[in-house]
Enzyme design. Structure first.
Site, PDB file in Angstrom:
ATOM      1  N   THR A  30      37.441  67.210  35.588  1.00 24.31           N
ATOM      2  CA  THR A  30      38.657  66.664  34.967  1.00 24.31           C
ATOM      3  C   THR A  30      38.995  65.334  35.606  1.00 24.31           C
ATOM      4  O   THR A  30      39.067  65.227  36.822  1.00 24.31           O
ATOM      5  CB  THR A  30      39.812  67.677  35.160  1.00 24.31           C
ATOM      6  N   HIS A 182      35.109  78.235  29.759  1.00 23.32           N
ATOM      7  CA  HIS A 182      35.647  78.110  31.129  1.00 23.32           C
ATOM      8  C   HIS A 182      36.411  79.388  31.468  1.00 23.32           C
ATOM      9  O   HIS A 182      37.549  79.583  31.035  1.00 23.32           O
ATOM     10  CB  HIS A 182      36.564  76.898  31.183  1.00 23.32           C
ATOM     11  N   ASN A 185      38.186  79.484  37.993  1.00 18.93           N
ATOM     12  CA  ASN A 185      39.207  78.650  38.645  1.00 18.93           C
ATOM     13  C   ASN A 185      40.662  78.972  38.294  1.00 18.93           C
ATOM     14  O   ASN A 185      41.513  78.094  38.296  1.00 18.93           O
ATOM     15  CB  ASN A 185      38.922  77.165  38.353  1.00 18.93           C
ATOM     16  N   TYR A 187      42.168  79.894  35.519  1.00 17.46           N
ATOM     17  CA  TYR A 187      42.736  79.583  34.199  1.00 17.46           C
ATOM     18  C   TYR A 187      42.816  80.856  33.339  1.00 17.46           C
ATOM     19  O   TYR A 187      42.540  81.948  33.827  1.00 17.46           O
ATOM     20  CB  TYR A 187      41.947  78.443  33.544  1.00 17.46           C
ATOM     21  N   ASN A 242      43.991  77.668  42.144  1.00 20.66           N
ATOM     22  CA  ASN A 242      45.150  77.830  41.261  1.00 20.66           C
ATOM     23  C   ASN A 242      45.866  79.166  41.471  1.00 20.66           C
ATOM     24  O   ASN A 242      46.416  79.748  40.538  1.00 20.66           O
ATOM     25  CB  ASN A 242      44.742  77.654  39.785  1.00 20.66           C
TER      26      ASN A 242
HETATM   27  C1  FMN Z   1      38.004  65.783  40.381  1.00 17.22           C
HETATM   28  C2  FMN Z   1      37.533  67.167  40.069  1.00 17.22           C
HETATM   29  C3  FMN Z   1      37.764  67.692  38.810  1.00 17.22           C
HETATM   30  C4  FMN Z   1      37.283  68.973  38.470  1.00 17.22           C
HETATM   31  N1  FMN Z   1      37.458  69.435  37.187  1.00 17.22           N
HETATM   32  C5  FMN Z   1      36.906  70.613  36.811  1.00 17.22           C
HETATM   33  C6  FMN Z   1      36.947  71.033  35.460  1.00 17.22           C
HETATM   34  O1  FMN Z   1      37.433  70.330  34.562  1.00 17.22           O
HETATM   35  N2  FMN Z   1      36.389  72.234  35.156  1.00 17.22           N
HETATM   36  C7  FMN Z   1      35.809  73.035  36.104  1.00 17.22           C
HETATM   37  O2  FMN Z   1      35.322  74.115  35.779  1.00 17.22           O
HETATM   38  N3  FMN Z   1      35.723  72.632  37.391  1.00 17.22           N
HETATM   39  C8  FMN Z   1      36.251  71.437  37.767  1.00 17.22           C
HETATM   40  N4  FMN Z   1      36.101  71.003  39.060  1.00 17.22           N
HETATM   41  C9  FMN Z   1      35.249  71.766  39.995  1.00 17.22           C
HETATM   42  C10 FMN Z   1      33.830  71.197  39.980  1.00 17.22           C
HETATM   43  O3  FMN Z   1      33.199  71.422  38.721  1.00 17.22           O
HETATM   44  C11 FMN Z   1      32.960  71.850  41.069  1.00 17.22           C
HETATM   45  O4  FMN Z   1      33.004  73.237  40.886  1.00 17.22           O
HETATM   46  C12 FMN Z   1      33.434  71.523  42.478  1.00 17.22           C
HETATM   47  O5  FMN Z   1      33.657  70.116  42.628  1.00 17.22           O
HETATM   48  C13 FMN Z   1      32.406  71.981  43.518  1.00 17.22           C
HETATM   49  O6  FMN Z   1      31.162  71.328  43.292  1.00 17.22           O
HETATM   50  P1  FMN Z   1      30.681  70.103  44.236  1.00 17.22           P
HETATM   51  O7  FMN Z   1      30.693  70.622  45.643  1.00 17.22           O
HETATM   52  O8  FMN Z   1      29.306  69.748  43.773  1.00 17.22           O
HETATM   53  O9  FMN Z   1      31.673  68.996  44.054  1.00 17.22           O
HETATM   54  C14 FMN Z   1      36.593  69.748  39.435  1.00 17.22           C
HETATM   55  C15 FMN Z   1      36.396  69.213  40.714  1.00 17.22           C
HETATM   56  C16 FMN Z   1      36.834  67.947  41.041  1.00 17.22           C
HETATM   57  C17 FMN Z   1      36.566  67.392  42.405  1.00 17.22           C
END
Ligand code: FMN
Length: 377
Positions: A30, A182, A185, A187, A242
């Site tokens: 997001t 989804h 997290n 939701y 959340n």
């Molecule tokens: C800025 C940001 C926005 C995110 N938005 C979403 C989202 O829209 N949907 C979702 O399922 N996870 C979202 N996440 C979680 C990421 O998809 C991911 O699970 C998390 O960053 C861990 O992976 P990484 O260690 O590779 O960053 C978001 C994470 C970040 C940092």
């Protein structure tokens, strides 16, 4: 990081209907740059820059106005949104990429200001999330407490399932290669699954079977609309994101695994391991992902297996190469590394250093911290 020239990570894979050229997936992220819930040209630039990923999963995208919980996130419920997404999917495909949309209903993780007629957000039960959401104040993304939700009436649930189904149909019309439901997290679908947020006494609360009912109705509806091989799901069995909690995640998710397995050949199952964006183990919430995978396979599930959370190239390679009895992994999703590295695949291939992601530009704003991270070339 050392070079990974012969790594499995760069080999193609068929995930349901999705023919992917490598196993490096862009996780859903997001970014709050869609005013009016409309996809736009800046987003197109951002996604095209990242088209060398084996698969792009879009930022979470609201299935309805009610499903929206943050300022300036896109939707996929209206014909104009579908047309706007079509430009993006065409551009990603022209760049050789594949892209699926993440279908989102936030449930209680919302604010009255974002809801139809300023009403209360909806939830399984009238329990406020211990969580923050993002509103725009004078153009600046500002974190605020989520609003007190109201419990959904039993009669409203078919409408929510129908909204998922319409959004899935819209996803195909918009040119997406598939849709990821989804269910992670904290939701709406995760709220129904987990007893910390679900105190219902009807057919959608109480027992594991009841708490999983809405999720499975949604999955069946999406599969009926676009086919199992273009449908995927994201789950986070133990994340506290959340304000969500489930004291007994294993039996709950083993049941979900068996139900999903009966859907046959989904495109992929996407698992967030541990606390989303945090530790890969959650204290007091041990979870056996191998047992979960076995339950899914034993039930007939053939989806590709996608993992996420704090992976780097080496950890991804180790996961993809692990032999049984370890978890069998097909795809690895990278979140923050893809924010900062549009050419993440090439950097992993060459063993180059990665740009660091700048947190202050994660949510909201314009091109800065969005489309201006440098590529190698
Ligand atoms: C800025 C940001 C926005 C995110 N938005 C979403 C989202 O829209 N949907 C979702 O399922 N996870 C979202 N996440 C979680 C990421 O998809 C991911 O699970 C998390 O960053 C861990 O992976 P990484 O260690 O590779 O960053 C978001 C994470 C970040 C940092």
């Amino acid at each position: 990081m050392s070079t990974l020239p012969e790594s499995k990570i760069f080999t193609p894979i068929q995930a349901g209907a999705l023919a992917l050229r490598n196993r490096v997936v862009m996780a859903p992220l997001t970014r709050n740059r869609a005013p009016g819930a409309m996809p736009n040209d800046l987003m197109q630039t951002y996604y095209v820059q990242r088209a060398s990923a084996g698969l792009i999963i879009t930022e979470a995208t609201a299935i309805s106005h009610q499903g929206q919980g943050y300022a300036d996130v896109p939707g996929i419920w209206s014909p104009t949104q579908v047309l706007a997404w079509r430009k993006i999917t065409d551009a990603v495909h022209a760049a050789g990429g594949k892209i699926v949309v993440q279908l989102w209903h936030v449930g209680r993780v919302s604010h009255c200001e974002l809801q139809p007629k300023g009403g209360a957000p909806v939830a399984p039960s009238a329990l406020q999330a211990n969580a923050k959401t993002v509103l725009m104040r004078q153009g600046v993304a500002t974190f605020v407490e989520t609003s007190m939700p109201r419990a959904l009436e039993l009669t409203e649930l078919p409408g929510i399932v129908a909204d998922y189904r319409t959004a899935a149909r819209n996803a195909v019309a918009a040119g997406f290669d598939g849709a990821e439901v989804h269910a992670a997290n904290g939701y709406l679908l995760d709220q129904f699954l987990k007893s910390g947020a679900n105190q219902r006494s009807d057919a959608y609360g109480g027992s594991i079977e009841n708490r999983a009912r809405l999720l499975m109705e949604v999955m069946h509806a999406v599969v009926a609309e676009i086919g199992a091989d273009r449908t995927a799901i994201r789950l986070s069995p133990v994340t506290p994101s959340n304000g969500i909690d489930e004291p007994q995640p294993q039996p709950l998710f083993d049941y979900v695994a068996r139900q999903l397995g009966q859907l046959g050949g989904l495109a992929y199952l996407h698992l967030i391991e541990g606390t989303t964006g945090g530790a890969r183990e959650v204290e007091g919430r041990a979870f056996d992902y191998v047992a979960f995978q076995q339950a899914y396979r034993d039930a007939g599930g053939t989806a590709a297996w996608m993992v996420n959370n704090a992976y780097d190239g080496a950890l991804a390679q180790a996961a993809l190469s692990a032999a049984p009895p370890a978890l069998q992994v097909d795809l690895v999703a990278f979140g923050r590394p893809f924010i900062a590295n549009p050419d993440l695949v090439e950097r992993l291939r060459r063993g180059c250093a990665l740009n660091a992601a700048q947190r202050q530009t994660f949510y909201g704003g314009g091109a800065a911290g969005y489309t201006d991270y440098p590529s190698l070339s």
